[in-house]
Design a protein around this motif. Sequence first.
Motif, short mmCIF file in Angstrom:
data_model
loop_
_atom_site.label_atom_id
_atom_site.label_comp_id
_atom_site.label_asym_id
_atom_site.label_seq_id
_atom_site.Cartn_x
_atom_site.Cartn_y
_atom_site.Cartn_z
N ARG A 7 1.00 -1.11 -0.07
CA ARG A 7 -0.02 -0.08 0.06
C ARG A 7 0.72 1.29 0.09
O ARG A 7 0.22 2.36 0.02
CB ARG A 7 -0.76 -0.18 1.47
CG ARG A 7 -1.68 -1.18 1.65
CD ARG A 7 -2.90 -1.40 1.01
NE ARG A 7 -2.61 -2.52 0.04
CZ ARG A 7 -3.46 -2.49 -1.00
NH1 ARG A 7 -4.24 -1.40 -1.52
NH2 ARG A 7 -3.48 -3.40 -1.94
N ALA A 8 2.19 1.05 -0.04
CA ALA A 8 3.19 2.40 0.37
C ALA A 8 3.03 3.44 -0.81
O ALA A 8 3.33 4.48 -0.54
CB ALA A 8 4.66 1.88 0.75
N CYS A 9 2.88 2.78 -2.15
CA CYS A 9 3.05 3.97 -3.29
C CYS A 9 1.62 4.25 -3.78
O CYS A 9 1.65 4.49 -4.94
CB CYS A 9 4.28 3.79 -4.10
SG CYS A 9 4.28 1.86 -4.49
N PRO A 10 0.60 4.16 -3.37
CA PRO A 10 -0.74 4.57 -3.86
C PRO A 10 -0.90 6.21 -4.48
O PRO A 10 -0.07 6.83 -3.85
CB PRO A 10 -1.63 4.08 -3.12
CG PRO A 10 -1.15 4.29 -1.79
CD PRO A 10 0.20 3.79 -1.92
N ASP A 11 -1.55 6.18 -5.49
CA ASP A 11 -1.92 7.60 -5.55
C ASP A 11 -0.80 8.42 -6.24
O ASP A 11 -0.92 9.54 -6.06
CB ASP A 11 -2.55 8.25 -4.54
CG ASP A 11 -3.76 7.44 -3.94
OD1 ASP A 11 -4.41 6.56 -4.85
OD2 ASP A 11 -4.19 7.78 -3.15
N ALA A 58 8.18 -1.12 -1.71
CA ALA A 58 7.24 -0.24 -2.39
C ALA A 58 7.89 -0.31 -3.81
O ALA A 58 7.40 -0.42 -4.69
CB ALA A 58 6.87 0.92 -1.72
N GLU A 59 9.43 0.02 -3.64
CA GLU A 59 9.98 0.03 -4.84
C GLU A 59 9.86 -1.16 -5.81
O GLU A 59 9.90 -0.87 -6.93
CB GLU A 59 11.53 0.20 -4.52
CG GLU A 59 11.95 1.38 -3.84
CD GLU A 59 12.16 2.50 -4.57
OE1 GLU A 59 12.51 2.49 -5.80
OE2 GLU A 59 11.48 3.67 -4.08
N LEU A 60 9.67 -2.19 -5.22
CA LEU A 60 9.67 -3.50 -5.97
C LEU A 60 8.18 -3.69 -6.38
O LEU A 60 8.00 -4.26 -7.48
CB LEU A 60 10.15 -4.80 -5.09
CG LEU A 60 9.39 -6.03 -5.61
CD1 LEU A 60 10.56 -6.42 -6.45
CD2 LEU A 60 9.38 -7.12 -4.46
N MET A 61 7.28 -3.22 -5.65
CA MET A 61 5.78 -3.72 -5.94
C MET A 61 5.02 -2.75 -7.00
O MET A 61 4.35 -3.30 -7.44
CB MET A 61 5.03 -3.69 -4.57
CG MET A 61 5.23 -4.83 -3.76
SD MET A 61 4.26 -4.77 -2.03
CE MET A 61 4.68 -6.37 -1.45
N ILE A 66 2.17 -2.75 -11.90
CA ILE A 66 1.77 -2.26 -13.07
C ILE A 66 2.11 -3.46 -14.33
O ILE A 66 1.06 -3.40 -14.94
CB ILE A 66 2.80 -1.15 -13.68
CG1 ILE A 66 2.55 -0.14 -12.57
CG2 ILE A 66 2.68 -1.04 -15.00
CD1 ILE A 66 3.35 1.14 -12.67
N ALA A 67 2.98 -4.13 -14.06
CA ALA A 67 3.23 -5.20 -15.00
C ALA A 67 2.10 -6.41 -14.99
O ALA A 67 1.51 -6.76 -16.09
CB ALA A 67 4.45 -6.09 -14.87
#
Length: 276
Positions: A7-11, A58-61, A66-67
């Motif tokens: 959930r760390a990089c939504p929006d 989050a960098e990974l997720m 997206i993929a």
Amino acid sequence: MPGSRRRACPDRPGRFADPTALTLLRPDEREAVQWVRDGVPPRTWRQRIDYETVRAAAELMAPRTIAIDDAIRAHPSRQLVILGAGLDGRAWRMPELAGVAVFEVDQPATQQDKRERAAGLPGTPPRFVPVDFGRDRLAATLAAHGHRADLATTWVWEGVVPYLTRAEVAATVAELATCSAPGSRLVVNFQSHAASTALGRVVARLLMASTGRSRLTYEIAERGNGVTSLTVTHELEGAPQTLAQVAGEVEGAGGGWAEILSDLKSLLETGSPLYA
Ligand SMILES: C[S@@+](CC[C@H](N)C(=O)[O-])C[C@H]1O[C@@H](n2cnc3c(N)ncnc32)[C@H](O)[C@@H]1O
């Protein structure tokens, strides 16, 4: 921090946005996510560990999400099954899934927790299918929840394989094969056995070993008149890295025992810890 990493990089502007993210987190889990989204590292060592954990994951997720979203869009099918769904928000957040039968498969307890968290999300919830890959018959349980083996299915198996044994992975793939009509696809991510990955593990182990071992001793003694003394001795001669951290010489770390003891003192005096 269950699910916080997802959930760390939504929006964020750009290709990744997840409007379900914060709703799926409990208030105490939102804090570290908010630090990462604000890009402001917290000051204390303990909070900094949470921050770095969430940030790195989050960098990974974000690119992984997206993929996988792209893979789902690229080959639309009438059924989508998300295996080991955790806090996956696709059922609610992907407009392309309108009209698609979405099933979420997960362990019963995790799924119950997810239902409670997702209660406030607008949109159509998925069909929840409680299954433990190591114990239950996936195909039969899915069928009992309305999955059709005669229609093509997109299967998503994201972030789950590393948690399963080889036998569980093999058994799950065999189950999928029994209920995947022609045109079905499996989108899965798993850890590679590349030499670089193995090397990374060795380096991490060496780094851990290089910090050495320290010895911690507690002495608790009654001093009379209702007073008890606690003496904590942390011998750090063989552990230079830990010594530097506890001494506050590592940027973003420090605090060490002084903070832990303040926390303990607050708990004893007030009944509440300093850091929740
Ligand atoms: C790291 S989470 C990944 C969640 C989600 N797919 C994502 O990428 O954010 C791993 C998920 O696998 C599920 N899981 C692990 N072992 C399982 C098993 N034996 N049977 C069913 N689900 C399992 C967990 O409950 C959890 O939801």
